[in-house]
Write a protein that holds these residues in place. Sequence first.
Motif, PDB file in Angstrom:
ATOM      1  N   VAL A   1      -7.795   0.601  -1.179  1.00 46.34           N
ATOM      2  CA  VAL A   1      -6.625   0.568  -2.058  1.00 46.34           C
ATOM      3  C   VAL A   1      -6.387  -0.869  -2.521  1.00 46.34           C
ATOM      4  O   VAL A   1      -6.410  -1.804  -1.710  1.00 46.34           O
ATOM      5  CB  VAL A   1      -5.367   1.087  -1.319  1.00 46.34           C
ATOM      6  CG1 VAL A   1      -4.149   1.081  -2.253  1.00 46.34           C
ATOM      7  CG2 VAL A   1      -5.616   2.488  -0.750  1.00 46.34           C
TER       8      VAL A   1
ATOM      9  N   ALA B   1       0.673   1.706   7.103  1.00 42.90           N
ATOM     10  CA  ALA B   1      -0.121   1.421   5.902  1.00 42.90           C
ATOM     11  C   ALA B   1      -0.392  -0.075   5.775  1.00 42.90           C
ATOM     12  O   ALA B   1      -1.496  -0.497   5.429  1.00 42.90           O
ATOM     13  CB  ALA B   1       0.602   1.944   4.658  1.00 42.90           C
TER      14      ALA B   1
ATOM     15  N   TYR C   1       0.833  -1.208   0.000  1.00 44.24           N
ATOM     16  CA  TYR C   1       0.000   0.000   0.000  1.00 44.24           C
ATOM     17  C   TYR C   1       0.869   1.261   0.000  1.00 44.24           C
ATOM     18  O   TYR C   1       0.492   2.290   0.557  1.00 44.24           O
ATOM     19  CB  TYR C   1      -0.940  -0.015   1.204  1.00 44.24           C
ATOM     20  CG  TYR C   1      -1.730  -1.296   1.300  1.00 44.24           C
ATOM     21  CD1 TYR C   1      -2.813  -1.534   0.457  1.00 44.24           C
ATOM     22  CD2 TYR C   1      -1.364  -2.302   2.196  1.00 44.24           C
ATOM     23  CE1 TYR C   1      -3.527  -2.727   0.515  1.00 44.24           C
ATOM     24  CE2 TYR C   1      -2.063  -3.498   2.262  1.00 44.24           C
ATOM     25  CZ  TYR C   1      -3.140  -3.701   1.414  1.00 44.24           C
ATOM     26  OH  TYR C   1      -3.843  -4.884   1.461  1.00 44.24           O
TER      27      TYR C   1
ATOM     28  N   ARG D   1      -0.776  -3.663  -4.174  1.00 51.85           N
ATOM     29  CA  ARG D   1       0.166  -3.940  -5.256  1.00 51.85           C
ATOM     30  C   ARG D   1       0.975  -5.180  -4.900  1.00 51.85           C
ATOM     31  O   ARG D   1       1.199  -5.472  -3.720  1.00 51.85           O
ATOM     32  CB  ARG D   1       1.104  -2.757  -5.504  1.00 51.85           C
ATOM     33  CG  ARG D   1       1.917  -2.365  -4.289  1.00 51.85           C
ATOM     34  CD  ARG D   1       2.797  -1.146  -4.563  1.00 51.85           C
ATOM     35  NE  ARG D   1       3.852  -1.427  -5.500  1.00 51.85           N
ATOM     36  CZ  ARG D   1       5.025  -1.932  -5.162  1.00 51.85           C
ATOM     37  NH1 ARG D   1       5.283  -2.243  -3.905  1.00 51.85           N
ATOM     38  NH2 ARG D   1       5.945  -2.145  -6.069  1.00 51.85           N
TER      39      ARG D   1
ATOM     40  N   TRP E   1      -5.939   3.293   3.346  1.00 57.43           N
ATOM     41  CA  TRP E   1      -5.325   4.509   2.809  1.00 57.43           C
ATOM     42  C   TRP E   1      -4.047   4.143   2.065  1.00 57.43           C
ATOM     43  O   TRP E   1      -3.522   3.050   2.225  1.00 57.43           O
ATOM     44  CB  TRP E   1      -5.027   5.519   3.919  1.00 57.43           C
ATOM     45  CG  TRP E   1      -4.181   5.007   5.068  1.00 57.43           C
ATOM     46  CD1 TRP E   1      -4.606   4.248   6.108  1.00 57.43           C
ATOM     47  CD2 TRP E   1      -2.774   5.207   5.268  1.00 57.43           C
ATOM     48  NE1 TRP E   1      -3.560   3.959   6.958  1.00 57.43           N
ATOM     49  CE2 TRP E   1      -2.420   4.554   6.471  1.00 57.43           C
ATOM     50  CE3 TRP E   1      -1.787   5.886   4.565  1.00 57.43           C
ATOM     51  CZ2 TRP E   1      -1.121   4.545   6.964  1.00 57.43           C
ATOM     52  CZ3 TRP E   1      -0.482   5.896   5.065  1.00 57.43           C
ATOM     53  CH2 TRP E   1      -0.174   5.231   6.248  1.00 57.43           C
ATOM     54  N   LEU E   2      -3.608   5.064   1.218  1.00 60.14           N
ATOM     55  CA  LEU E   2      -2.414   4.856   0.403  1.00 60.14           C
ATOM     56  C   LEU E   2      -1.311   5.792   0.862  1.00 60.14           C
ATOM     57  O   LEU E   2      -1.555   6.979   1.119  1.00 60.14           O
ATOM     58  CB  LEU E   2      -2.738   5.127  -1.076  1.00 60.14           C
ATOM     59  CG  LEU E   2      -1.576   5.000  -2.073  1.00 60.14           C
ATOM     60  CD1 LEU E   2      -1.157   3.541  -2.203  1.00 60.14           C
ATOM     61  CD2 LEU E   2      -1.969   5.572  -3.431  1.00 60.14           C
TER      62      LEU E   2
ATOM     63  N   GLY F   1      -5.030  -1.233   3.271  1.00 56.18           N
ATOM     64  CA  GLY F   1      -5.795  -0.699   2.162  1.00 56.18           C
ATOM     65  C   GLY F   1      -6.778   0.393   2.499  1.00 56.18           C
ATOM     66  O   GLY F   1      -7.470   0.898   1.605  1.00 56.18           O
TER      67      GLY F   1
ATOM     68  N   VAL G   1      -5.191   9.597   0.904  1.00 57.31           N
ATOM     69  CA  VAL G   1      -3.792   9.429   0.528  1.00 57.31           C
ATOM     70  C   VAL G   1      -2.942  10.234   1.511  1.00 57.31           C
ATOM     71  O   VAL G   1      -3.222  11.401   1.765  1.00 57.31           O
ATOM     72  CB  VAL G   1      -3.537   9.914  -0.913  1.00 57.31           C
ATOM     73  CG1 VAL G   1      -2.046   9.844  -1.245  1.00 57.31           C
ATOM     74  CG2 VAL G   1      -4.354   9.105  -1.905  1.00 57.31           C
TER      75      VAL G   1
ATOM     76  N   GLN H   1      -6.804   9.506  -7.334  1.00 54.99           N
ATOM     77  CA  GLN H   1      -7.070   8.413  -6.395  1.00 54.99           C
ATOM     78  C   GLN H   1      -7.597   8.929  -5.066  1.00 54.99           C
ATOM     79  O   GLN H   1      -8.359   8.231  -4.373  1.00 54.99           O
ATOM     80  CB  GLN H   1      -5.794   7.605  -6.186  1.00 54.99           C
ATOM     81  CG  GLN H   1      -5.368   6.797  -7.403  1.00 54.99           C
ATOM     82  CD  GLN H   1      -4.005   6.156  -7.219  1.00 54.99           C
ATOM     83  OE1 GLN H   1      -3.060   6.799  -6.760  1.00 54.99           O
ATOM     84  NE2 GLN H   1      -3.883   4.888  -7.572  1.00 54.99           N
ATOM     85  N   SER H   2      -7.220  10.151  -4.707  1.00 50.99           N
ATOM     86  CA  SER H   2      -7.653  10.694  -3.414  1.00 50.99           C
ATOM     87  C   SER H   2      -9.143  10.988  -3.373  1.00 50.99           C
ATOM     88  O   SER H   2      -9.685  11.321  -2.313  1.00 50.99           O
ATOM     89  CB  SER H   2      -6.861  11.969  -3.090  1.00 50.99           C
ATOM     90  OG  SER H   2      -7.324  13.072  -3.858  1.00 50.99           O
TER      91      SER H   2
END
Length: 306
Positions: A156, A83, A39, A159, A90-91, A88, A60, A54-55
């Motif tokens: 989020v 994080a 994240y 990844r 928040w990023l 997930g 974020v 994305q925000s």
Amino acid sequence: MNDPQRPRLDARGAVDLSSLAKPTPPPGSPGGLPTPGAYVVDVDEASFPELVRQSTQYPVLVVLWATWSEASQQVVADLGALADEDAGRWLLARVDLDANPQIAQAFGAQSAPMVAAVLAGQPVPLFQGPAPREQIRPVVDQVLQAAQANGLTGTVTAREVPQEAPEPELPPLHQKAYYAIERDDLETATAAYEQALRENPRDHDARAGLAQVGLLARTRDADLAAVRTAAADRPTDVDAQLAVADLDVLGGKVVDAFDRLVDLLRATAGDDRERVRVRLVELFEVVGGEDPRVVAARRAMASALY
């Protein structure tokens, strides 16, 4: 006594001088930021607009960091851990303050680290400077509460974090040398590399390791100021010039060291000239035969000799 900073070791068990005079280490490498988690993203001026978009889905947090700020490393690491904990909600976006001046200006960052939130495209300054993790957690929770109140409840997408490849196993003698260097036992490291070369004269890693340990041994008790003064006062003194060239390579001034010794080749003869040639070859091994500075210096050495 001024003891030059010791280079780190590389995976071969030799001394790694590859970082001398190089840019900021990439994430996950020695001296760099931690490898981004699931994240966490690294953002620059080109990718920042996507971050703002994305925000509008989830909060974020942006941390502006700098290589010269020791506090940045800890704050970045703590935010990354938080994080991961929140999985997930928040990023975290990491921004190199010096490399991205427009982003720094947009957040009004005067120093590093600086932490801000972006909620629905709007920046919200949070804090600047070092902060312990137990003080950062309540700040993050407040951001999450504000996001909830404004309907920013998206998640989020994690990844994929690449798994670090295991370091290759070293041959026993290389491993012995590696451990010896770590405890500053350069004599044992030298003996191990010499034995490796006796067993396999084509062991290029052992040859490079031996040259690098030799450099560490020669500079172990060097007084930088005294060595430089001696070299300046005695430009034809071979020992003085060899000593300062060693320190230049150790300090990342590789081209200066090579130029100095090539000039010395032209000004010497007989045994002195051979000593200079041998030291140049040793320093080529230290830096690495494929390094463009070594390639250029080899040509210059050949011109000076022939």
